[in-house]
Design a protein around this motif. Sequence first.
Motif, short mmCIF file in Angstrom:
data_model
loop_
_atom_site.label_atom_id
_atom_site.label_comp_id
_atom_site.label_asym_id
_atom_site.label_seq_id
_atom_site.Cartn_x
_atom_site.Cartn_y
_atom_site.Cartn_z
N ALA A 163 42.53 30.45 30.31
CA ALA A 163 43.53 31.08 29.42
C ALA A 163 42.86 32.08 28.50
O ALA A 163 43.43 33.14 28.22
N LYS A 164 41.66 31.78 28.04
CA LYS A 164 40.94 32.71 27.17
C LYS A 164 40.54 33.97 27.93
O LYS A 164 40.57 35.07 27.37
N LEU A 165 40.18 33.82 29.20
CA LEU A 165 39.81 35.00 29.99
C LEU A 165 41.00 35.94 30.12
O LEU A 165 40.87 37.14 29.96
N LYS A 166 42.15 35.37 30.43
CA LYS A 166 43.33 36.19 30.67
C LYS A 166 43.74 36.95 29.41
O LYS A 166 44.23 38.07 29.50
N SER A 167 43.52 36.34 28.25
CA SER A 167 43.88 37.04 27.01
C SER A 167 42.85 38.12 26.65
O SER A 167 43.13 38.99 25.83
N ALA A 168 41.68 38.09 27.29
CA ALA A 168 40.62 39.06 27.00
C ALA A 168 40.59 40.22 27.99
O ALA A 168 39.96 41.24 27.73
N GLY A 169 41.23 40.07 29.14
CA GLY A 169 41.20 41.13 30.15
C GLY A 169 41.94 40.70 31.40
O GLY A 169 42.65 39.71 31.42
N LYS A 170 41.76 41.45 32.46
CA LYS A 170 42.40 41.16 33.74
C LYS A 170 41.53 40.21 34.55
O LYS A 170 40.31 40.34 34.58
N VAL A 171 42.18 39.29 35.24
CA VAL A 171 41.47 38.30 36.05
C VAL A 171 41.74 38.60 37.53
O VAL A 171 42.89 38.65 37.97
N TYR A 172 40.64 38.79 38.27
CA TYR A 172 40.69 39.03 39.71
C TYR A 172 40.20 37.74 40.36
O TYR A 172 39.03 37.41 40.30
N GLY A 173 41.11 36.99 40.95
CA GLY A 173 40.76 35.70 41.53
C GLY A 173 40.55 35.80 43.03
O GLY A 173 41.01 36.75 43.68
N CYS A 174 39.87 34.81 43.57
CA CYS A 174 39.56 34.79 44.99
C CYS A 174 40.13 33.56 45.66
O CYS A 174 40.06 32.44 45.12
N ASN A 175 40.69 33.78 46.83
CA ASN A 175 41.06 32.72 47.76
C ASN A 175 41.90 31.61 47.13
O ASN A 175 42.96 31.86 46.58
N ALA A 176 41.43 30.38 47.22
CA ALA A 176 42.21 29.20 46.82
C ALA A 176 42.38 29.05 45.31
O ALA A 176 43.02 28.11 44.87
N LEU A 177 41.86 29.95 44.52
CA LEU A 177 42.06 29.88 43.07
C LEU A 177 43.55 29.79 42.75
O LEU A 177 43.95 29.12 41.80
N TYR A 178 44.38 30.43 43.56
CA TYR A 178 45.82 30.46 43.30
C TYR A 178 46.44 29.06 43.28
O TYR A 178 47.51 28.87 42.71
N ARG A 179 45.78 28.09 43.90
CA ARG A 179 46.35 26.73 43.97
C ARG A 179 46.52 26.10 42.59
O ARG A 179 47.44 25.30 42.40
N ASP A 180 45.63 26.42 41.65
CA ASP A 180 45.76 25.80 40.33
C ASP A 180 45.66 26.79 39.17
O ASP A 180 45.61 26.38 38.02
N TYR A 181 45.65 28.08 39.47
CA TYR A 181 45.61 29.09 38.41
C TYR A 181 46.18 30.39 38.98
O TYR A 181 45.92 30.73 40.13
#
Length: 99
Positions: free
Chosen positions: A18-36
Amino acid sequence: MIGFALGNGRSRLDIDLAKLKSAGKVYGCNALYRDYEPDYLVVVDQLMYKEIADSGYGEKNTVYTNRNNMKKYGGVSHLIPHNPHKGAGTTAMHIAIMD
């Protein structure tokens, strides 16, 4: 703009996402979408992309993948710009740099 590229491995478990998202854009990879839900999800692996396409995740979220995955599995996604033809982590960094 600050960008963060995140994998879906155990090394990220101690990070407050949550802190990362408030500080900038988050580029996630693969299965990260399952829980974030990152700002952008990058997937190059065929089976992983099939899972994401089948889940409908791309209908409400931005997913980047390659042409072969889009042709083979459909789903809602965006082509990786100037595709470097690398793994998801390297490709996520590539997109973040371009943005």
